[in-house]
Design a protein around this motif. Structure first.
Motif, PDB file in Angstrom:
ATOM      1  N   ILE A   1       0.833  -1.383  -0.086  1.00 30.37           N
ATOM      2  CA  ILE A   1       0.000   0.178   0.098  1.00 30.37           C
ATOM      3  C   ILE A   1       0.842   1.468  -0.132  1.00 30.37           C
ATOM      4  N   THR A   2       2.270   0.851   0.848  1.00 36.74           N
ATOM      5  CA  THR A   2       2.561   2.165   0.485  1.00 36.74           C
ATOM      6  C   THR A   2       3.529   2.386  -0.897  1.00 36.74           C
ATOM      7  N   LEU A   3       3.724   1.574  -1.677  1.00 33.96           N
ATOM      8  CA  LEU A   3       4.679   1.216  -2.341  1.00 33.96           C
ATOM      9  C   LEU A   3       3.606   2.055  -3.649  1.00 33.96           C
ATOM     10  N   PHE A   4       1.944   1.814  -2.787  1.00 33.94           N
ATOM     11  CA  PHE A   4       1.443   1.914  -4.334  1.00 33.94           C
ATOM     12  C   PHE A   4       0.866   3.661  -3.890  1.00 33.94           C
ATOM     13  N   ARG A   5       0.959   4.514  -2.851  1.00 35.98           N
ATOM     14  CA  ARG A   5       1.308   5.817  -2.608  1.00 35.98           C
ATOM     15  C   ARG A   5       2.559   5.988  -3.815  1.00 35.98           C
ATOM     16  N   VAL A   6       3.648   5.829  -3.269  1.00 37.36           N
ATOM     17  CA  VAL A   6       4.741   6.285  -3.951  1.00 37.36           C
ATOM     18  C   VAL A   6       4.044   6.201  -5.597  1.00 37.36           C
ATOM     19  N   ALA A   7       3.936   5.100  -5.996  1.00 36.80           N
ATOM     20  CA  ALA A   7       3.515   5.507  -7.464  1.00 36.80           C
ATOM     21  C   ALA A   7       2.514   5.798  -7.998  1.00 36.80           C
TER      22      ALA A   7
ATOM     23  N   ILE B   1      -7.357  11.809  -5.760  1.00 39.72           N
ATOM     24  CA  ILE B   1      -6.293  11.307  -6.258  1.00 39.72           C
ATOM     25  C   ILE B   1      -5.089  11.469  -4.232  1.00 39.72           C
ATOM     26  N   PHE B   2      -4.891  12.650  -4.430  1.00 31.40           N
ATOM     27  CA  PHE B   2      -4.244  13.347  -3.209  1.00 31.40           C
ATOM     28  C   PHE B   2      -5.084  12.511  -2.125  1.00 31.40           C
TER      29      PHE B   2
ATOM     30  N   TYR C   1      -3.760  16.322 -12.677  1.00 33.48           N
ATOM     31  CA  TYR C   1      -3.693  17.591 -11.355  1.00 33.48           C
ATOM     32  C   TYR C   1      -2.836  18.698 -13.347  1.00 33.48           C
ATOM     33  N   PHE C   2      -2.185  18.569 -13.541  1.00 37.10           N
ATOM     34  CA  PHE C   2      -1.796  19.538 -14.843  1.00 37.10           C
ATOM     35  C   PHE C   2      -2.699  19.258 -15.869  1.00 37.10           C
ATOM     36  N   LEU C   3      -3.423  18.653 -16.422  1.00 36.71           N
ATOM     37  CA  LEU C   3      -4.157  18.025 -17.438  1.00 36.71           C
ATOM     38  C   LEU C   3      -5.112  19.315 -17.759  1.00 36.71           C
ATOM     39  N   ASP C   4      -5.066  19.257 -19.701  1.00 38.36           N
ATOM     40  CA  ASP C   4      -5.695  20.567 -20.293  1.00 38.36           C
ATOM     41  C   ASP C   4      -7.465  19.713 -19.992  1.00 38.36           C
ATOM     42  N   TRP C   5      -7.956  19.328 -18.593  1.00 38.39           N
ATOM     43  CA  TRP C   5      -9.560  18.958 -18.790  1.00 38.39           C
ATOM     44  C   TRP C   5     -10.299  19.117 -17.749  1.00 38.39           C
TER      45      TRP C   5
ATOM     46  N   ILE D   1       1.923   9.355  -6.980  1.00 32.14           N
ATOM     47  CA  ILE D   1       2.478  10.466  -6.923  1.00 32.14           C
ATOM     48  C   ILE D   1       2.934  11.519  -8.258  1.00 32.14           C
ATOM     49  N   PRO D   2       4.107  10.507  -9.271  1.00 32.27           N
ATOM     50  CA  PRO D   2       3.753  11.012 -10.894  1.00 32.27           C
ATOM     51  C   PRO D   2       2.419  10.600 -11.434  1.00 32.27           C
ATOM     52  N   VAL D   3       1.668  10.129 -10.800  1.00 31.50           N
ATOM     53  CA  VAL D   3      -0.575   9.813 -11.931  1.00 31.50           C
ATOM     54  C   VAL D   3      -0.989  10.639 -11.299  1.00 31.50           C
ATOM     55  N   PHE D   4      -0.675  11.759  -9.772  1.00 34.13           N
ATOM     56  CA  PHE D   4      -1.540  12.998  -9.754  1.00 34.13           C
ATOM     57  C   PHE D   4      -0.995  14.192  -9.922  1.00 34.13           C
ATOM     58  N   VAL D   5       0.623  13.966  -9.984  1.00 31.01           N
ATOM     59  CA  VAL D   5       1.254  15.541 -11.078  1.00 31.01           C
ATOM     60  C   VAL D   5       0.108  15.943 -12.302  1.00 31.01           C
TER      61      VAL D   5
END
Length: 188
Positions: A8-14, A37-38, A23-27, A16-20
């Protein structure tokens, strides 16, 4: 090492890039999905700790990775809100929160090397700071002021909670420094 809490902790680390990226998608709903996701990452932080204690599956790897995962996703979120809002009113408390995270992590690491880490263990003030910080970040990341036409003021609440978290950060930093002071001064 490969138990449920660590996965679960490794999932949380994974996350992070998905979250970023999301968040910055033009959608239209990118910020709201990023905030979700956060939130999911924040919930998994509680859940992995609960499972580690309940199932007696605490490991040195988990003890190392869990706080690192927390710091990484919080740092990413703080940087993202300073970019989104681009105002001193968000940037100053965000910097205070980042400074506190780095300072307390370094202090705990040093105290651990001295064999007295328990003197700077997590306190109620630290837990209150984390709760205010997480809720503030969810509110500010989401950008929501209304939902389905109803006012919810998530962003306004986010600002208030960000300042509460910053004050609690400074307070907890002082408390932890006080607890460590006799060891920092060189006397035992």
């Amino acid at each position: 090492m490969w138990n449920a809490p660590n996965i679960i902790t490794l999932f949380r680390v994974a996350l992070i890039p998905v979250f970023v990226v999301i968040y910055f998608l033009d959608w239209r709903w990118a910020h709201e999905l990023g905030a979700f996701i956060f939130w999911l990452a924040a919930i998994t932080d509680w859940f992995d700790g609960y499972l580690a204690r309940k199932l007696k599956q605490s490991t040195p790897f988990g003890a190392f990775l869990d706080p690192v995962a927390d710091k990484l996703i919080v740092a990413a979120a703080l940087i993202m809100i300073t970019h989104t809002y681009a105002t001193l009113w968000v940037t100053v408390p965000a910097i205070v929160l980042l400074i506190r995270e780095i300072y307390v992590s370094a202090l705990r690491e040093w105290m651990g090397s001295q064999g007295v880490r328990d003197e700077v263990k997590v306190s109620f003030v630290g837990k209150a700071k984390t709760t205010a910080q997480m809720l503030a970040l969810i509110g500010l990341l989401s950008g929501l002021q209304t939902f389905m036409g109803f006012p919810i003021y998530w962003v306004s609440l986010g600002y208030i909670l960000l300042y509460i978290a910053a004050v609690l950060s400074l307070w907890s930093m002082i408390v932890y420094t006080g607890a460590a002071w006799k060891h920092l001064g060189g006397s035992n």
